[in-house]
Design a protein around this motif. Sequence first.
Motif, PDB file in Angstrom:
ATOM      1  N   LEU A  38     -39.796 -10.696  -8.904  1.00 55.53           N
ATOM      2  CA  LEU A  38     -40.478  -9.506  -9.403  1.00 55.53           C
ATOM      3  C   LEU A  38     -41.071  -8.638  -8.295  1.00 55.53           C
ATOM      4  CD1 LEU A  38     -42.212 -10.946 -12.578  1.00 55.53           C
ATOM      5  CD2 LEU A  38     -40.716  -8.942 -12.533  1.00 55.53           C
ATOM      6  N   THR A  39     -41.752  -9.263  -7.352  1.00 58.05           N
ATOM      7  CA  THR A  39     -42.384  -8.474  -6.293  1.00 58.05           C
ATOM      8  C   THR A  39     -41.359  -7.874  -5.339  1.00 58.05           C
ATOM      9  OG1 THR A  39     -42.738 -10.558  -5.117  1.00 58.05           O
ATOM     10  CG2 THR A  39     -44.611  -9.635  -6.286  1.00 58.05           C
ATOM     11  N   ALA A  40     -40.160  -8.452  -5.305  1.00 53.98           N
ATOM     12  CA  ALA A  40     -39.130  -7.951  -4.389  1.00 53.98           C
ATOM     13  C   ALA A  40     -38.227  -6.907  -5.037  1.00 53.98           C
ATOM     14  CB  ALA A  40     -38.287  -9.123  -3.885  1.00 53.98           C
ATOM     15  N   ILE A  41     -38.428  -6.612  -6.310  1.00 49.89           N
ATOM     16  CA  ILE A  41     -37.554  -5.681  -7.025  1.00 49.89           C
ATOM     17  C   ILE A  41     -37.452  -4.319  -6.326  1.00 49.89           C
ATOM     18  CG2 ILE A  41     -37.446  -4.262  -9.118  1.00 49.89           C
ATOM     19  CD1 ILE A  41     -36.141  -6.919  -9.511  1.00 49.89           C
ATOM     20  N   PRO A  42     -38.567  -3.677  -5.935  1.00 46.65           N
ATOM     21  CA  PRO A  42     -38.447  -2.383  -5.247  1.00 46.65           C
ATOM     22  C   PRO A  42     -37.644  -2.466  -3.946  1.00 46.65           C
ATOM     23  CG  PRO A  42     -40.681  -2.690  -6.059  1.00 46.65           C
ATOM     24  CD  PRO A  42     -39.993  -4.000  -6.218  1.00 46.65           C
ATOM     25  N   SER A  43     -37.812  -3.551  -3.185  1.00 49.69           N
ATOM     26  CA  SER A  43     -37.057  -3.711  -1.933  1.00 49.69           C
ATOM     27  C   SER A  43     -35.565  -3.891  -2.204  1.00 49.69           C
ATOM     28  CB  SER A  43     -37.588  -4.914  -1.154  1.00 49.69           C
ATOM     29  OG  SER A  43     -38.938  -4.735  -0.787  1.00 49.69           O
ATOM     30  N   MET A  44     -35.228  -4.692  -3.205  1.00 45.21           N
ATOM     31  CA  MET A  44     -33.816  -4.876  -3.576  1.00 45.21           C
ATOM     32  C   MET A  44     -33.213  -3.552  -4.051  1.00 45.21           C
ATOM     33  SD  MET A  44     -34.014  -8.401  -5.760  1.00 45.21           S
ATOM     34  CE  MET A  44     -34.538  -9.946  -5.023  1.00 45.21           C
ATOM     35  N   GLN A  45     -33.990  -2.818  -4.830  1.00 44.47           N
ATOM     36  CA  GLN A  45     -33.515  -1.540  -5.358  1.00 44.47           C
ATOM     37  C   GLN A  45     -33.174  -0.584  -4.231  1.00 44.47           C
ATOM     38  OE1 GLN A  45     -36.272   0.115  -8.149  1.00 44.47           O
ATOM     39  NE2 GLN A  45     -34.973   1.849  -8.693  1.00 44.47           N
ATOM     40  N   GLN A  46     -34.006  -0.569  -3.207  1.00 50.14           N
ATOM     41  CA  GLN A  46     -33.785   0.325  -2.075  1.00 50.14           C
ATOM     42  C   GLN A  46     -32.619  -0.131  -1.207  1.00 50.14           C
ATOM     43  OE1 GLN A  46     -37.275   0.900   0.316  1.00 50.14           O
ATOM     44  NE2 GLN A  46     -36.205   2.093   1.888  1.00 50.14           N
ATOM     45  N   ASP A  47     -32.550  -1.433  -0.913  1.00 53.18           N
ATOM     46  CA  ASP A  47     -31.528  -1.940   0.008  1.00 53.18           C
ATOM     47  C   ASP A  47     -30.133  -1.964  -0.607  1.00 53.18           C
ATOM     48  OD1 ASP A  47     -33.559  -2.275   1.796  1.00 53.18           O
ATOM     49  OD2 ASP A  47     -33.562  -4.465   1.750  1.00 53.18           O
ATOM     50  N   LEU A  48     -30.036  -2.274  -1.898  1.00 54.70           N
ATOM     51  CA  LEU A  48     -28.725  -2.472  -2.519  1.00 54.70           C
ATOM     52  C   LEU A  48     -28.321  -1.343  -3.458  1.00 54.70           C
ATOM     53  CD1 LEU A  48     -28.913  -6.313  -3.287  1.00 54.70           C
ATOM     54  CD2 LEU A  48     -27.912  -5.162  -1.314  1.00 54.70           C
ATOM     55  N   GLY A  49     -29.157  -0.323  -3.591  1.00 56.36           N
ATOM     56  CA  GLY A  49     -28.788   0.843  -4.367  1.00 56.36           C
ATOM     57  C   GLY A  49     -28.808   0.656  -5.871  1.00 56.36           C
ATOM     58  N   PHE A  50     -29.702  -0.180  -6.366  1.00 56.18           N
ATOM     59  CA  PHE A  50     -29.841  -0.373  -7.805  1.00 56.18           C
ATOM     60  C   PHE A  50     -30.444   0.871  -8.465  1.00 56.18           C
ATOM     61  CE2 PHE A  50     -29.840  -5.020  -6.927  1.00 56.18           C
ATOM     62  CZ  PHE A  50     -28.977  -5.437  -7.940  1.00 56.18           C
ATOM     63  N   THR A  51     -30.055   1.130  -9.717  1.00 53.73           N
ATOM     64  CA  THR A  51     -30.759   2.104 -10.543  1.00 53.73           C
ATOM     65  C   THR A  51     -31.959   1.419 -11.187  1.00 53.73           C
ATOM     66  OG1 THR A  51     -29.463   1.562 -12.512  1.00 53.73           O
ATOM     67  CG2 THR A  51     -28.596   3.281 -11.057  1.00 53.73           C
ATOM     68  N   VAL A  52     -32.814   2.200 -11.867  1.00 54.04           N
ATOM     69  CA  VAL A  52     -33.989   1.624 -12.511  1.00 54.04           C
ATOM     70  C   VAL A  52     -33.585   0.638 -13.603  1.00 54.04           C
ATOM     71  CG1 VAL A  52     -36.044   2.122 -13.886  1.00 54.04           C
ATOM     72  CG2 VAL A  52     -35.409   3.627 -11.996  1.00 54.04           C
ATOM     73  N   THR A  53     -32.601   1.029 -14.419  1.00 53.46           N
ATOM     74  CA  THR A  53     -32.158   0.119 -15.474  1.00 53.46           C
ATOM     75  C   THR A  53     -31.261  -0.985 -14.925  1.00 53.46           C
ATOM     76  OG1 THR A  53     -30.347   1.650 -15.958  1.00 53.46           O
ATOM     77  CG2 THR A  53     -32.320   1.821 -17.320  1.00 53.46           C
ATOM     78  N   GLY A  54     -30.569  -0.709 -13.821  1.00 54.35           N
ATOM     79  CA  GLY A  54     -29.679  -1.713 -13.251  1.00 54.35           C
ATOM     80  C   GLY A  54     -30.414  -2.854 -12.583  1.00 54.35           C
ATOM     81  N   VAL A  55     -31.550  -2.568 -11.956  1.00 56.05           N
ATOM     82  CA  VAL A  55     -32.240  -3.598 -11.192  1.00 56.05           C
ATOM     83  C   VAL A  55     -32.815  -4.693 -12.084  1.00 56.05           C
ATOM     84  CG1 VAL A  55     -34.554  -2.548 -11.145  1.00 56.05           C
ATOM     85  CG2 VAL A  55     -33.755  -3.912  -9.187  1.00 56.05           C
ATOM     86  N   GLN A  56     -33.081  -4.365 -13.361  1.00 54.72           N
ATOM     87  CA  GLN A  56     -33.631  -5.403 -14.235  1.00 54.72           C
ATOM     88  C   GLN A  56     -32.614  -6.515 -14.515  1.00 54.72           C
ATOM     89  OE1 GLN A  56     -32.898  -5.919 -17.798  1.00 54.72           O
ATOM     90  NE2 GLN A  56     -31.132  -4.583 -17.543  1.00 54.72           N
ATOM     91  N   TRP A  57     -31.309  -6.254 -14.239  1.00 54.69           N
ATOM     92  CA  TRP A  57     -30.306  -7.303 -14.439  1.00 54.69           C
ATOM     93  C   TRP A  57     -30.460  -8.442 -13.429  1.00 54.69           C
ATOM     94  CZ3 TRP A  57     -27.774  -8.193 -18.655  1.00 54.69           C
ATOM     95  CH2 TRP A  57     -27.486  -7.147 -19.527  1.00 54.69           C
ATOM     96  N   VAL A  58     -31.130  -8.182 -12.326  1.00 53.54           N
ATOM     97  CA  VAL A  58     -31.423  -9.278 -11.390  1.00 53.54           C
ATOM     98  C   VAL A  58     -32.271 -10.348 -12.083  1.00 53.54           C
ATOM     99  CG1 VAL A  58     -32.550  -9.877  -9.199  1.00 53.54           C
ATOM    100  CG2 VAL A  58     -31.280  -7.731  -9.414  1.00 53.54           C
ATOM    101  N   LEU A  59     -33.123  -9.903 -13.011  1.00 50.97           N
ATOM    102  CA  LEU A  59     -33.954 -10.826 -13.777  1.00 50.97           C
ATOM    103  C   LEU A  59     -33.247 -11.318 -15.033  1.00 50.97           C
ATOM    104  CD1 LEU A  59     -37.204  -8.709 -13.496  1.00 50.97           C
ATOM    105  CD2 LEU A  59     -36.797 -10.870 -12.322  1.00 50.97           C
ATOM    106  N   THR A  60     -32.644 -10.408 -15.780  1.00 49.46           N
ATOM    107  CA  THR A  60     -32.073 -10.808 -17.066  1.00 49.46           C
ATOM    108  C   THR A  60     -30.787 -11.621 -16.920  1.00 49.46           C
ATOM    109  OG1 THR A  60     -31.037  -8.634 -17.239  1.00 49.46           O
ATOM    110  CG2 THR A  60     -33.117  -8.940 -18.386  1.00 49.46           C
TER     111      THR A  60
END
Length: 490
Positions: A38-60
């Motif tokens: 959870l705390t790394a979500i913004p960093s992953m989003q920036q480094d790997l180019g996730f969208t806002v809705t796409g990054v939640q799939w890392v969790l789901t």
Amino acid sequence: MQPESISAPPGQDPRRWKALALLGAAFFMVILDATIVLTAIPSMQQDLGFTVTGVQWVLTAYALTFAGLMLFFGRMADLFGRRRVFMAGLALFVASSIMCGAAWSAEVLVAARSLQGLSAAIMAPTALSIVVATFSDSAERNKALGVWGGLGGVGATAGLLLGGLITDALGWEWIFYLNVPVGVVILALSPVLLRESRERAATREFDVVGAVTITVAPLLIAYAVIQAPESGWASATTIGLLVAAFAVLALFVFVEARSTAPLVPLRIFRNRTLVGGNLLMLVVGLAVDGMLFPLTLYAQQVLRYSALQFGLMSAVMTVMSVVGAFAGQALVTRLGIRPIAIAGTLLIGAGCLLLIPVSVNGSFAADMVWGLLVFGPGMGASFVAAQIAALTGVAEEESGLAAGLVDTLFNIGSALGIATVTSVAVAVGRVAATEPGDPSGSVVALNDGLRAAFGVAAVFAVLGLAVALFILTRNRPAEVAVPEPATHHA
């Protein structure tokens, strides 16, 4: 059929508390891995180019794979040997953690997280099944289950603190690499501290159709909820996905009622306490991750705190969850399950309500601390109450099934909770962004969406309160202890 112990003397296992510590460490690692991201979500989003809705799939992706296959592997552990299956899952967990850390794209990370969820689905129910089989004394087993439930609450929040520390110091990749040395040590000690046990069934049948349907149904629901802001809640796509999901669930029930070796024998639902405990765990999953996901976005993307700062701030919730877990464990045998569940869900709901007024110009002291102080003990107490209720009155030969069922419901709740609050936050944020003076994508729009997400999490807590009030039985304190199994395991 009654299980038989393999090379296990009668009576209590002298290494049972060491075994609990080892298995607890593995379970803590699995639960930690669900939230440390959870705390790394913004960093992953920036480094790997996730969208806002796409990054939640890392969790789901992790949660849904975890949830959908736990029942299958819980049954496999009962038949093929709990220690053997546990060690296989642990080895896969270590390998998939390396893959996650080495991911070079968003797609690779989501795929690796799915594999990691698969390995967690092997480990978690098997580990809890070993605990139930190892503690033959009912009073000691209830204490062990209380500790186990507390580990779930602590692991779910400790990940926020550790995730912040690791992400800021080493990078988000190391939240996965951290699992490798811990997993290797547990793997090495397992043959020493854990004794094998399994059910001596005449046949080894597996309900593959049941495993597939219980995995596909929540995946369809999550996808329908996530894409609803794009296609519309009343669109043919959203309605079609939801109809398909419930059709798959109906197929699951149909198959289970007629299978000679069902993944979930429907007779288990005659135990009202078990049903109440599992439903409570489902809504606790909805509320907990439904609050934690928008919380990390608010702290890091609205207030602009670093991952480390957010992790340190979340420590107040972690500490209070420990208090709630141990207080719940101590009181449940005196007061019964129901009062602890009621108190826990009330605190979760109150914590979510306290977070709804968060503002763009807010701060930790003004906007977050009181909600976390209240939410923490509610989460710890609810985990303990739900875990004990879900395993009360379960025969040892079905311990793998019961353990898999309660973990399945929690992870389905987690995945659907994140999907729902993300969808609501995106929808409300877009509406807010269209208002005069609030340009698209502004922090104000994001903040409005997150406020709505906290409100949805509060609604989930109300559902948990309803379960505690109307479904959980009024257990007398003496009835809470898990009954002694027919045969002993070491």
